[in-house]
Scaffold this active site. Structure first.
Site, PDB file in Angstrom:
ATOM      1  N   PRO A   1       0.810  -1.218   0.000  1.00  0.00           N
ATOM      2  CA  PRO A   1       0.000   0.000   0.000  1.00  0.00           C
ATOM      3  C   PRO A   1       0.841   1.264   0.000  1.00  0.00           C
ATOM      4  O   PRO A   1       1.827   1.371   0.741  1.00  0.00           O
ATOM      5  CB  PRO A   1      -0.807  -0.116   1.302  1.00  0.00           C
ATOM      6  CG  PRO A   1      -0.645  -1.523   1.764  1.00  0.00           C
ATOM      7  CD  PRO A   1       0.660  -1.999   1.233  1.00  0.00           C
ATOM      8  N   CYS A   2       0.453   2.219  -0.815  1.00  0.00           N
ATOM      9  CA  CYS A   2       1.076   3.539  -0.806  1.00  0.00           C
ATOM     10  C   CYS A   2       1.017   4.154   0.585  1.00  0.00           C
ATOM     11  O   CYS A   2       1.938   4.848   1.012  1.00  0.00           O
ATOM     12  CB  CYS A   2       0.371   4.424  -1.821  1.00  0.00           C
ATOM     13  SG  CYS A   2       0.746   6.179  -1.719  1.00  0.00           S
TER      14      CYS A   2
END
Length: 230
Positions: free
Chosen positions: A121-122
């Protein structure tokens, strides 16, 4: 994605600058340009009916659902450099969130994320210059360069979570995000955030309708060979 690329090309060609706001319908998982797609379970993605697109910008995966997606396309010289643009745009976004009551600040430049080609995930790890609320990431952004211009786009989380990424990831990571709803204890609308950002922008912003035939690069972003190329 195709419209963002079109604006990047136009900024390079004409020297114009653009700020765009949009949202994904249906909700969508976006992968960074150079992110390894092998880190995601394609069978789980198909079973859950998750739409996937690969962005023209770097960074890591983002689940786009309860959010505002912003895009800035401009000549690099308008901000002095890519790093300067990253900070300047986030400074304006943080100022906008503060007008809504969020305690928004930029992450220290000492903070770094996982390697850009590693799936995940960013929002798992903040990077220096990104926008945090109470130490947690509320905006995730990435850049791309085209000759004399750049594109920076990102996700401003209104509500919900990035849990969908962890569900389809082969190596789930600990949550690091927050949302405006969690920070403010109330529902925050798409329109409310867009109005706040426009009001906080230093320059004049002119509304422009982008309803037009799909740009030529639409075919690229619809092509599974691009989406799953790494």
């Amino acid at each position: 994605m195709a419209v963002d690329v079109e604006l990047l090309e136009r900024a390079d060609r004409t020297g114009e600058a653009f700020v765009r706001f949009y949202r994904f319908d249906p909700p969508c998982l976006s992968l960074g340009r150079n992110e390894a797609a092998g880190g995601y379970d394609r069978a789980a993605i198909a079973r859950l009916g998750v739409d996937v697109v690969r962005r023209p910008t770097g960074g890591a995966a983002v689940w786009h659902e309860h959010e505002v997606t912003y895009a800035v396309a401009a000549p690099i010289t308008a901000f002095g450099g890519l790093r300067e643009a990253y900070h300047a745009i986030h400074t304006r976004l943080a100022a906008a969130l503060r007008t809504l009551g969020a305690d928004a600040a930029l992450a220290s430049d000492r903070q770094t994320a996982h390697p850009p080609d590693r799936p995940g995930p960013c929002f798992a790890t903040p990077v220096g210059g990104e926008v945090l609320v109470r130490g947690r990431k509320v905006i995730g952004s990435a850049q791309a360069r085209r000759c004399k211009a750049f594109l920076q786009h990102g996700s401003i989380l209104l509500d919900g979570s990035q849990e969908k990424i962890r569900v389809v990831s082969r190596d789930p990571q600990v949550a690091g995000e927050t949302t405006l709803a969690a920070a403010l204890g109330r529902t925050v609308s798409f329109e409310e955030v867009v109005d706040a950002v426009v009001a906080a922008w230093d320059d004049d912003v002119t509304a422009t309708a982008l309803r037009r035939p799909p740009p030529p690069s639409s075919a690229l972003f619809l092509d599974p060979a691009w989406t799953w190329r790494r």
